[in-house]
Design a protein around this motif. Structure first.
Motif, mmCIF file in Angstrom:
data_model
loop_
_atom_site.group_PDB
_atom_site.id
_atom_site.type_symbol
_atom_site.label_atom_id
_atom_site.label_comp_id
_atom_site.label_asym_id
_atom_site.label_seq_id
_atom_site.Cartn_x
_atom_site.Cartn_y
_atom_site.Cartn_z
ATOM 1 N N LYS A 144 0.865 -1.172 0.000
ATOM 2 C CA LYS A 144 0.000 0.000 0.000
ATOM 3 C C LYS A 144 0.903 1.223 0.000
ATOM 4 O O LYS A 144 2.117 1.124 0.202
ATOM 5 C CB LYS A 144 -0.916 -0.021 1.213
ATOM 6 N N PHE A 145 0.297 2.396 -0.203
ATOM 7 C CA PHE A 145 1.091 3.613 -0.296
ATOM 8 C C PHE A 145 0.489 4.712 0.565
ATOM 9 O O PHE A 145 -0.728 4.872 0.639
ATOM 10 C CB PHE A 145 1.193 4.085 -1.752
ATOM 11 N N GLU A 201 11.560 12.223 8.303
ATOM 12 C CA GLU A 201 10.187 12.672 8.034
ATOM 13 C C GLU A 201 9.317 11.512 7.564
ATOM 14 O O GLU A 201 8.151 11.380 7.984
ATOM 15 C CB GLU A 201 10.192 13.775 6.983
ATOM 16 N N ASP A 202 9.865 10.658 6.696
ATOM 17 C CA ASP A 202 9.115 9.491 6.226
ATOM 18 C C ASP A 202 8.750 8.574 7.391
ATOM 19 O O ASP A 202 7.630 8.044 7.453
ATOM 20 C CB ASP A 202 9.945 8.693 5.214
ATOM 21 N N THR A 203 9.695 8.383 8.309
ATOM 22 C CA THR A 203 9.478 7.505 9.458
ATOM 23 C C THR A 203 8.369 8.061 10.347
ATOM 24 O O THR A 203 7.453 7.325 10.749
ATOM 25 C CB THR A 203 10.771 7.328 10.263
ATOM 26 N N SER A 218 8.531 6.551 -3.735
ATOM 27 C CA SER A 218 8.891 7.552 -4.737
ATOM 28 C C SER A 218 10.246 8.178 -4.442
ATOM 29 O O SER A 218 10.782 8.057 -3.332
ATOM 30 C CB SER A 218 7.819 8.644 -4.782
ATOM 31 N N GLY A 219 10.790 8.842 -5.444
ATOM 32 C CA GLY A 219 12.028 9.580 -5.257
ATOM 33 C C GLY A 219 13.266 8.801 -5.648
ATOM 34 O O GLY A 219 13.220 7.591 -5.877
ATOM 35 N N ARG A 220 14.379 9.517 -5.717
ATOM 36 C CA ARG A 220 15.666 8.929 -6.056
ATOM 37 C C ARG A 220 16.558 8.937 -4.828
ATOM 38 O O ARG A 220 16.639 9.948 -4.114
ATOM 39 C CB ARG A 220 16.330 9.695 -7.206
ATOM 40 N N GLN A 224 5.059 16.045 2.733
ATOM 41 C CA GLN A 224 6.043 16.554 1.774
ATOM 42 C C GLN A 224 5.747 16.098 0.346
ATOM 43 O O GLN A 224 6.474 16.446 -0.575
ATOM 44 C CB GLN A 224 7.448 16.105 2.181
ATOM 45 N N GLY A 225 4.690 15.301 0.164
ATOM 46 C CA GLY A 225 4.304 14.831 -1.159
ATOM 47 C C GLY A 225 5.006 13.578 -1.613
ATOM 48 O O GLY A 225 4.896 13.176 -2.775
ATOM 49 N N ARG A 226 5.732 12.917 -0.690
ATOM 50 C CA ARG A 226 6.404 11.677 -1.059
ATOM 51 C C ARG A 226 5.442 10.497 -0.900
ATOM 52 O O ARG A 226 4.605 10.485 0.000
ATOM 53 C CB ARG A 226 7.664 11.495 -0.201
#
Length: 246
Positions: free
Chosen positions: A5-6, A81-83, A68-70, A11-13
């Protein structure tokens, strides 16, 4: 295998994750640099948690796995922030955090943000402050000049293609250091470290043990275990360490 799931962060990630609910404590697995949530430890602990009736969360930081992202554009602060986003949105109640390598640093950063939710923590080859003490401290004058000139340097890895380490990662890491200021861990902590680890040294594990303020913190050194810490004996030791803290 179920599709992830996402979760979309502030931050839009877009963060890929797998989670299931359980009774009481939720285990949260925080993976290492350039690792993803399909690694041996993450998958093993998910099955273990499900069998024990515990909730579980694993996810990919941005720039990792299916998120997402590189990778080259990310940094410790982005993954922090993701965590926070994943844990806040996808779990409730008390947490038991398992942080592997860079995930150990992320676990310590999370403890600064939500210590009241963390019931216990297990670190596996934790790598706090590695951008400064590992990368920057080992860079030659030529590498530092290259970092300044082109914005990145490439470093070899024992486990995969070379890492591209950005100037942003180094500079951001300096704002996230945890071994240079008080580190209060108001919950029990178990640190696991292999003596044959060529990525994170036993000196780092000892430094963390000596630096943190914690009434119940133990370090278990495992002879000849490497950085992966994923053979049957090591996985069993992670299980045992979690069980102690439940």
């Amino acid at each position: 295998m179920a599709a992830p799931k996402f979760l979309t962060t502030e931050q839009g990630r877009s963060i890929a994750y797998h989670a299931h609910a359980g009774a009481g404590v939720t285990l949260v697995f925080l993976g290492g640099l350039k690792s993803d949530m399909e690694g041996t430890k993450a998958i093993h602990l998910e099955a273990w948690a499900k069998a024990a009736g515990l909730g579980f969360l694993r996810f990919d930081y941005s720039g990792h796995g299916e998120s997402s992202g590189r990778f080259e554009e990310g940094c410790i602060g982005d993954w922090h922030e993701d965590t926070i986003a994943a844990v806040s949105a996808l779990t409730t109640g008390p947490l038991l955090i398992v942080g592997s390598s860079m995930g150990g640093w992320q676990a310590l950063l999370l403890a600064k943000v939500m210590p009241e939710r963390i019931q216990g923590m297990v670190t596996v080859a934790a790598a706090p402050d590695f951008t400064e003490d590992g990368y920057w401290a080992s860079f030659s004058a030529a590498q530092k000049a290259e970092l300044e000139a082109q914005g990145y340097v490439e470093l070899p890895s024992d486990y995969m293609e070379p890492y591209r380490i950005s100037k942003r990662m180094i500079e951001d890491g300096r704002n996230r250091l945890v071994l240079r200021q008080p580190l209060d861990l108001p919950f029990p902590v178990r640190c696991l470290q292999g003596t044959a680890d060529t990525v994170v040294s036993t000196d780092t594990a000892l430094r963390l043990l000596q630096h943190a303020s914690c009434v119940d913190m133990r370090l278990n050194l495992v002879k000849d275990a490497d950085h992966r810490f994923s053979d049957d004996a090591c996985l069993k030791l992670i299980e045992t360490s979690i069980s102690e803290l439940l």
